[in-house]
Design an enzyme around this catalytic site. Sequence first.
Site, PDB file in Angstrom:
ATOM      1  N   ASP A   1       0.864  -1.180   0.000  1.00 33.94           N
ATOM      2  CA  ASP A   1       0.000   0.000   0.000  1.00 33.94           C
ATOM      3  C   ASP A   1       0.901   1.231   0.000  1.00 33.94           C
ATOM      4  O   ASP A   1       1.854   1.316   0.781  1.00 33.94           O
ATOM      5  CB  ASP A   1      -0.924  -0.011   1.234  1.00 33.94           C
ATOM      6  CG  ASP A   1      -2.029   1.034   1.118  1.00 33.94           C
ATOM      7  OD1 ASP A   1      -1.712   2.225   0.911  1.00 33.94           O
ATOM      8  OD2 ASP A   1      -3.203   0.657   1.246  1.00 33.94           O
TER       9      ASP A   1
ATOM     10  N   HIS B   1     -10.085  -5.592  -2.444  1.00 32.48           N
ATOM     11  CA  HIS B   1      -8.733  -5.767  -1.895  1.00 32.48           C
ATOM     12  C   HIS B   1      -8.784  -6.020  -0.396  1.00 32.48           C
ATOM     13  O   HIS B   1      -9.665  -5.513   0.293  1.00 32.48           O
ATOM     14  CB  HIS B   1      -7.837  -4.554  -2.196  1.00 32.48           C
ATOM     15  CG  HIS B   1      -8.438  -3.236  -1.834  1.00 32.48           C
ATOM     16  ND1 HIS B   1      -9.356  -2.612  -2.638  1.00 32.48           N
ATOM     17  CD2 HIS B   1      -8.248  -2.421  -0.774  1.00 32.48           C
ATOM     18  CE1 HIS B   1      -9.707  -1.456  -2.089  1.00 32.48           C
ATOM     19  NE2 HIS B   1      -9.057  -1.320  -0.937  1.00 32.48           N
TER      20      HIS B   1
HETATM   21  P1  AMP Z   1      -9.782   1.502   0.462  1.00 35.16           P
HETATM   22  O1  AMP Z   1     -10.421   1.388  -0.919  1.00 35.16           O
HETATM   23  O2  AMP Z   1     -10.549   2.425   1.359  1.00 35.16           O
HETATM   24  O3  AMP Z   1      -9.566   0.149   1.091  1.00 35.16           O
HETATM   25  O4  AMP Z   1      -8.352   2.158   0.287  1.00 35.16           O
HETATM   26  C1  AMP Z   1      -7.569   1.919  -0.867  1.00 35.16           C
HETATM   27  C2  AMP Z   1      -6.130   1.749  -0.489  1.00 35.16           C
HETATM   28  O5  AMP Z   1      -5.394   1.623  -1.688  1.00 35.16           O
HETATM   29  C3  AMP Z   1      -5.533   2.929   0.288  1.00 35.16           C
HETATM   30  O6  AMP Z   1      -4.932   2.438   1.477  1.00 35.16           O
HETATM   31  C4  AMP Z   1      -4.518   3.519  -0.677  1.00 35.16           C
HETATM   32  O7  AMP Z   1      -3.366   4.002  -0.038  1.00 35.16           O
HETATM   33  C5  AMP Z   1      -4.202   2.338  -1.572  1.00 35.16           C
HETATM   34  N1  AMP Z   1      -3.774   2.721  -2.902  1.00 35.16           N
HETATM   35  C6  AMP Z   1      -4.426   3.531  -3.771  1.00 35.16           C
HETATM   36  N2  AMP Z   1      -3.741   3.645  -4.921  1.00 35.16           N
HETATM   37  C7  AMP Z   1      -2.618   2.901  -4.771  1.00 35.16           C
HETATM   38  C8  AMP Z   1      -1.496   2.618  -5.603  1.00 35.16           C
HETATM   39  N3  AMP Z   1      -1.391   3.130  -6.840  1.00 35.16           N
HETATM   40  N4  AMP Z   1      -0.523   1.803  -5.121  1.00 35.16           N
HETATM   41  C9  AMP Z   1      -0.623   1.269  -3.879  1.00 35.16           C
HETATM   42  N5  AMP Z   1      -1.661   1.492  -3.055  1.00 35.16           N
HETATM   43  C10 AMP Z   1      -2.648   2.302  -3.477  1.00 35.16           C
END
Ligand code: AMP
Length: 132
Positions: free
Chosen positions: A29, A93
């Site tokens: 993340d 995820h």
């Molecule tokens: P959530 O949908 O609320 O579970 O959060 C989405 C998670 O994805 C967050 O913790 C973000 O930091 C992470 N995230 C979003 N875009 C990316 C990326 N390009 N690479 C890695 N993590 C990501």
Amino acid sequence: MGTVFSRIIRAEIPAYKIAEDDRYFAFLDINPLKAGHTLVIPKQETDYIFDLDDGTLAGMVIFSKKVAAAIKKAFPCNRIGMAVLGLEVPHAHIHLVPIDSLEDMNFRNPKLKFSQDEFSSIAEKIRSKIDF
Ligand code: AMP
């Protein structure tokens, strides 16, 4: 085009990859709660985790179990917390977070900042412990 996570799977967007098989992909993340905070996703693009078919959902948890074991070896902690939120990215995820206390899993906490080198070395540390 697909979700940002599908683009990561296709290597159109860079990510700190941890592990992959034919059905699942794990990567760091980018806004971690703790060093080692990892996301596990199905390659099949589905927004809501509970819309996944039973086999895909079960396999995702089993894949997460293997990744969690590697994270725990790389970043010793009480346990690996597992959470599903999905409020930000519409691609199912699982968050895997090394935790020692309830507070470590508080998604309202300020996120940690790491340099690219630091992210790379965290990923390498976990990859070196993967035992598939
Ligand atoms: P959530 O949908 O609320 O579970 O959060 C989405 C998670 O994805 C967050 O913790 C973000 O930091 C992470 N995230 C979003 N875009 C990316 C990326 N390009 N690479 C890695 N993590 C990501």
